[in-house]
Design an enzyme around this catalytic site. Sequence first.
Site, PDB file in Angstrom:
ATOM      1  N   ASP A   8       0.920  -1.145   0.008  1.00  0.00           N
ATOM      2  CA  ASP A   8       0.079  -0.081  -0.038  1.00  0.00           C
ATOM      3  C   ASP A   8       0.863   1.168   0.114  1.00  0.00           C
ATOM      4  OD1 ASP A   8      -2.510   1.469   0.416  1.00  0.00           O
ATOM      5  OD2 ASP A   8      -1.904   1.751   2.235  1.00  0.00           O
ATOM      6  N   SER A   9       0.344   2.291  -0.166  1.00  0.00           N
ATOM      7  CA  SER A   9       1.042   3.780  -0.294  1.00  0.00           C
ATOM      8  C   SER A   9       1.434   3.965   1.193  1.00  0.00           C
ATOM      9  CB  SER A   9       0.175   4.824  -0.837  1.00  0.00           C
ATOM     10  OG  SER A   9      -0.918   4.910  -0.003  1.00  0.00           O
ATOM     11  N   CYS A  71      -4.254  -1.498  -2.132  1.00  0.00           N
ATOM     12  CA  CYS A  71      -4.376  -0.163  -2.359  1.00  0.00           C
ATOM     13  C   CYS A  71      -5.233   0.171  -3.475  1.00  0.00           C
ATOM     14  CB  CYS A  71      -2.969   0.637  -2.357  1.00  0.00           C
ATOM     15  SG  CYS A  71      -3.213   2.264  -3.208  1.00  0.00           S
ATOM     16  N   GLU A 157      -2.388   9.104   7.537  1.00  0.00           N
ATOM     17  CA  GLU A 157      -0.917   9.157   7.697  1.00  0.00           C
ATOM     18  C   GLU A 157      -0.287  10.185   8.530  1.00  0.00           C
ATOM     19  OE1 GLU A 157       1.520   7.369   5.413  1.00  0.00           O
ATOM     20  OE2 GLU A 157      -0.309   6.172   5.132  1.00  0.00           O
ATOM     21  N   CYS A 191     -11.251   2.938  -0.220  1.00  0.00           N
ATOM     22  CA  CYS A 191      -9.723   3.148  -0.200  1.00  0.00           C
ATOM     23  C   CYS A 191      -9.527   2.541   1.304  1.00  0.00           C
ATOM     24  CB  CYS A 191      -9.485   4.525   0.099  1.00  0.00           C
ATOM     25  SG  CYS A 191      -7.879   5.144   0.874  1.00  0.00           S
ATOM     26  N   HIS A 193      -7.532   2.937   3.455  1.00  0.00           N
ATOM     27  CA  HIS A 193      -7.166   3.704   4.628  1.00  0.00           C
ATOM     28  C   HIS A 193      -8.634   3.908   5.440  1.00  0.00           C
ATOM     29  CE1 HIS A 193      -3.259   4.665   3.102  1.00  0.00           C
ATOM     30  NE2 HIS A 193      -2.854   5.210   4.049  1.00  0.00           N
TER      31      HIS A 193
END
Length: 288
Positions: A8-9, A71, A157, A191, A193
């Site tokens: 994932d990012s 992701c 993040e 997403c 996240h």
Amino acid sequence: MAKIGVFDSGYGGLTILREIRKVLPQYDYLYLGDNARAPYGTHSFDVIYRYTLQAVQYLLDQDCALVILACNTASAKALRTIQQRDLPLIKDKKVNVLGVIRPTVEAVPGVTQTGHVGVLATPATVSSESYVLELEKIATDLTITQQACPMWVPLIEAGEHQSDGAKYFVGKYLREILAKDPQIDTLVLGCTHYPLLKEKIEGWLQYHREIEASEFPKPENAPMMQIISQGELVAQSLADYLKRHPEYREQLSKNGTCTYLTTENADRFAQSASLFIGENICAQHINL
Ligand code: DGL
């Protein structure tokens, strides 16, 4: 023997990894978060493709036989090109890369009662129209409304997902999508996240939708809002895939381990990731 790579990012893929490890605890996993370059969702196709390919190549070089793009942005923008253009160049071993959008989409028709579906995702995933295109392939009678939520990944993040700022931006995007279609009864968290904001999303829906009822009148006899998050769906889909593909299953080592890699500071990653997955972990820094 080979591992399963999960990419994932940033931290979002941990919400997928956690569910995969519940269903398939026996395998060995290598998690890679490209935290140094997150968020991906505001970048162009070329950048997302280049970053994702670098990560996939890294994981394949570390002996992963399968890489899960945990992701949506990478799945929407890079998966097909990697599968069609890059993987065929790897001749000496059997490897594959899988995404998260298809398993998620397959669950939607069984959940919505009104047929009005909302997709919350990053700007890149929304502009790719991947959810709309994939949903239209399996159900022609859905009304699909998308909402880009560009502030959600940066908040997570930065470790700010419990803050008042996060509450504000949760309300902002939910208000926007429900203003576009008040009949929505199913929201897809498109997403990885976003499950980290699920409590805030549910809280907003319960409380604000009631007090702002005049702005977003609930259709009569409207069912409860259903929220689809991807972890369990992707985990089940991977279990099915491995059942159908012994050529991958038989390559995988089974020691039940998980190694965490990040392109950011390893201690910072370990601290946040431990909170998200509810167990203490160590991480290693790598450069892509
Ligand atoms: N978890 C990623 C996704 O599912 C976030 C992408 C980003 O870094 O913006 O799309």
